[in-house]
Scaffold this motif. Structure first.
Motif, mmCIF file in Angstrom:
data_model
loop_
_atom_site.group_PDB
_atom_site.id
_atom_site.type_symbol
_atom_site.label_atom_id
_atom_site.label_comp_id
_atom_site.label_asym_id
_atom_site.label_seq_id
_atom_site.Cartn_x
_atom_site.Cartn_y
_atom_site.Cartn_z
ATOM 1 N N ALA A 172 -7.695 9.087 13.002
ATOM 2 C CA ALA A 172 -7.738 9.943 11.816
ATOM 3 C C ALA A 172 -7.762 9.117 10.538
ATOM 4 O O ALA A 172 -8.417 9.484 9.555
ATOM 5 N N LEU A 173 -7.084 7.978 10.541
ATOM 6 C CA LEU A 173 -7.106 7.089 9.375
ATOM 7 C C LEU A 173 -8.414 6.321 9.288
ATOM 8 O O LEU A 173 -8.987 6.160 8.206
ATOM 9 N N ARG A 174 -8.914 5.856 10.411
ATOM 10 C CA ARG A 174 -10.194 5.125 10.399
ATOM 11 C C ARG A 174 -11.350 6.026 9.966
ATOM 12 O O ARG A 174 -12.279 5.579 9.300
ATOM 13 N N ASP A 175 -11.281 7.308 10.361
ATOM 14 C CA ASP A 175 -12.351 8.254 10.026
ATOM 15 C C ASP A 175 -12.176 8.872 8.644
ATOM 16 O O ASP A 175 -13.003 9.676 8.221
ATOM 17 N N HIS A 176 -11.061 8.578 7.972
ATOM 18 C CA HIS A 176 -10.753 9.158 6.667
ATOM 19 C C HIS A 176 -10.646 10.689 6.758
ATOM 20 O O HIS A 176 -10.989 11.399 5.811
ATOM 21 N N THR A 177 -10.156 11.163 7.892
ATOM 22 C CA THR A 177 -9.871 12.596 8.027
ATOM 23 C C THR A 177 -8.612 12.958 7.251
ATOM 24 O O THR A 177 -8.447 14.100 6.829
ATOM 25 N N VAL A 178 -7.731 11.991 7.079
ATOM 26 C CA VAL A 178 -6.487 12.190 6.335
ATOM 27 C C VAL A 178 -6.323 11.046 5.342
ATOM 28 O O VAL A 178 -6.921 9.969 5.487
ATOM 29 N N ASP A 179 -5.503 11.274 4.326
ATOM 30 C CA ASP A 179 -5.178 10.208 3.367
ATOM 31 C C ASP A 179 -4.133 9.263 3.932
ATOM 32 O O ASP A 179 -4.219 8.044 3.755
ATOM 33 N N VAL A 180 -3.115 9.831 4.558
ATOM 34 C CA VAL A 180 -2.022 9.057 5.134
ATOM 35 C C VAL A 180 -1.568 9.746 6.416
ATOM 36 O O VAL A 180 -1.801 10.942 6.612
ATOM 37 N N VAL A 181 -0.921 8.982 7.274
ATOM 38 C CA VAL A 181 -0.237 9.544 8.441
ATOM 39 C C VAL A 181 1.245 9.265 8.276
ATOM 40 O O VAL A 181 1.648 8.119 8.064
ATOM 41 N N ILE A 182 2.043 10.319 8.356
ATOM 42 C CA ILE A 182 3.503 10.185 8.297
ATOM 43 C C ILE A 182 4.030 10.917 9.521
ATOM 44 O O ILE A 182 4.304 12.103 9.494
ATOM 45 N N ASP A 307 -5.670 -1.034 -0.417
ATOM 46 C CA ASP A 307 -4.464 -1.754 -0.828
ATOM 47 C C ASP A 307 -3.782 -1.087 -2.010
ATOM 48 O O ASP A 307 -2.550 -1.162 -2.144
ATOM 49 N N ASP A 308 -4.557 -0.439 -2.880
ATOM 50 C CA ASP A 308 -3.924 0.234 -4.022
ATOM 51 C C ASP A 308 -3.026 1.368 -3.553
ATOM 52 O O ASP A 308 -1.948 1.600 -4.115
ATOM 53 N N MET A 309 -3.431 2.054 -2.496
ATOM 54 C CA MET A 309 -2.604 3.138 -1.957
ATOM 55 C C MET A 309 -1.355 2.586 -1.268
ATOM 56 O O MET A 309 -0.273 3.168 -1.370
ATOM 57 N N VAL A 310 -1.501 1.447 -0.590
ATOM 58 C CA VAL A 310 -0.337 0.800 0.023
ATOM 59 C C VAL A 310 0.697 0.466 -1.051
ATOM 60 O O VAL A 310 1.900 0.763 -0.903
ATOM 61 N N ARG A 311 0.264 -0.154 -2.143
ATOM 62 C CA ARG A 311 1.189 -0.520 -3.213
ATOM 63 C C ARG A 311 1.811 0.723 -3.847
ATOM 64 O O ARG A 311 3.008 0.736 -4.169
ATOM 65 N N PHE A 312 1.004 1.765 -4.029
ATOM 66 C CA PHE A 312 1.508 2.989 -4.645
ATOM 67 C C PHE A 312 2.585 3.628 -3.775
ATOM 68 O O PHE A 312 3.665 3.999 -4.265
ATOM 69 N N VAL A 313 2.321 3.765 -2.474
ATOM 70 C CA VAL A 313 3.306 4.364 -1.570
ATOM 71 C C VAL A 313 4.569 3.514 -1.529
ATOM 72 O O VAL A 313 5.688 4.040 -1.511
ATOM 73 N N ASN A 314 4.414 2.190 -1.535
ATOM 74 C CA ASN A 314 5.599 1.327 -1.562
ATOM 75 C C ASN A 314 6.414 1.545 -2.828
ATOM 76 O O ASN A 314 7.649 1.460 -2.812
#
Length: 350
Positions: A172-182, A307-314
């Protein structure tokens, strides 16, 4: 990779994948279990049956569950140390204000769409489940999702949930079906080949769920026993490495594992203690037993290259820790656990 060369983001998901289109309970045999969970949430306690009373036994006509697999191949145990998997990118020096995302960023694209699309499931009680009375999706992971949405939009309710099995999370992440998986997703070296992760937001300990009157107290008693886990979970490989004589059975969801156990089709379930606590809250005949079989670090799964989303979530996770909101979330959902690690401290590589 430049943003212009990325895979086009987020094609509209099929309606059947959206939680919003599936409001009916999944199966009637779990009604009593769901009501038991309501009692736990309301009272904070469970009344257990008398010692001499027997637990449920195998039913003559067991419910046929889709996706059950009994010939589970041997999987390698999870690894997070070999590649320093839990190290992640440092948050921005100054977090953007809600509704003012940096132009051209992943967060700006999400803001323009108007909602954060989050992959999770509704069978991980205490982490992500549907409240049987209100119909709302709730839990520890859900609160983390709302915190990210609030940081982007200024509105924690701007979330669309997509139901995923454990085996579907990476795709789902590789296909960009979702923004994030939690979705109680452990950070491992293997997964980092395909996706990115935030800093850990929870540390769990793999253990065993067994009937209260069984002789199962740890992996030694699982030789020749049938043990259930959700397909795609890291607990499968670790259990097979610790107890090579175990007979693993996999299902689509953790709730299905509990159903198989209630029907006498499996002897135990193995997963992280927090997930098992959610199952135990639904059925007073079972309990979490044995020592820790290994730690699991849950992270927010993010498409590789963002990477911008990784930094933002962090940055969102940093704020949750600093303000005490992380502890409030844990106290709300996981007070049933008699111990905890507290908020995990991040390790940044830059």
């Amino acid at each position: 990779m430049t943003r212009a060369s990325k895979t086009p983001r987020l094609r509209a998901p099929a309606p059947t994948r959206s939680v919003r289109t599936s409001t009916a309970p999944r199966r009637l045999p779990l009604l009593a279990a769901v009501l038991a969970l309501v009692a736990v949430v309301a009272t904070g306690c469970v009344r257990f049956p008398a010692e001499e009373s027997p637990p449920p036994t195998a039913t003559a006509d067991p419910l046929v569950l889709p996706g059950v697999q009994t010939d589970v191949p041997i999987e390698p145990p999870p690894s997070s140390e070999a590649c320093n998997a839990t190290q992640t990118l440092r948050p921005p020096a100054e977090m953007p204000e809600p509704a003012r995302m940096p132009p051209g960023s992943t967060m700006a694209e999400i803001f323009e769409r108007g909602r954060l699309i989050v992959g999770l499931d509704i069978g991980s009680n205490l982490f992500s489940f549907r409240d049987p009375i209100s119909g709302d999706i709730e839990g520890f992971d859900v609160d983390i999702a709302h915190a990210i949405a609030e940081a982007i939009f200024g509105d924690p309710q701007r979330v669309e949930f997509q139901v995923l099995s454990s085996a579907e999370r990476v795709d789902a992440l590789r296909d960009h079906t979702v923004d994030v998986v939690i979705k109680t997703m452990s950070i491992t070296c293997d997964r980092l080949d395909d996706i990115s992760f935030s800093a850990p937001y929870y540390v769990a300990s793999q253990r065993i769920l067994a009937f209260r009157n069984s002789d199962i107290r740890g992996p030694a008693q699982l030789a020749g026993k049938r043990v259930c886990a959700a397909r795609g979970a890291t607990s499968i490989g670790r259990m097979q490495s610790i107890q090579p004589k175990v007979e693993m059975v996999t299902t689509s969801t953790w709730a299905d594992c509990l159903v198989l156990m209630q029907q006498g089709q499996v002897d135990a379930v193995t997963s992280d203690d927090a997930i098992l606590a959610g199952l135990a809250a639904q059925d007073p005949w079972v309990q979490v037993v044995g020592p820790s079989l290994g730690e699991e670090f849950y992270g927010v799964g993010i498409p590789k290259g963002e990477d911008d989303m990784v930094r933002f979530v962090n940055g969102v996770l940093e704020e949750l820790r600093a303000t005490g909101r992380w502890q409030e979330i844990r106290n709300r959902w996981l007070s049933i656990l008699d111990s905890g690690y507290g908020a995990p401290q991040p390790s940044y590589r830059d």
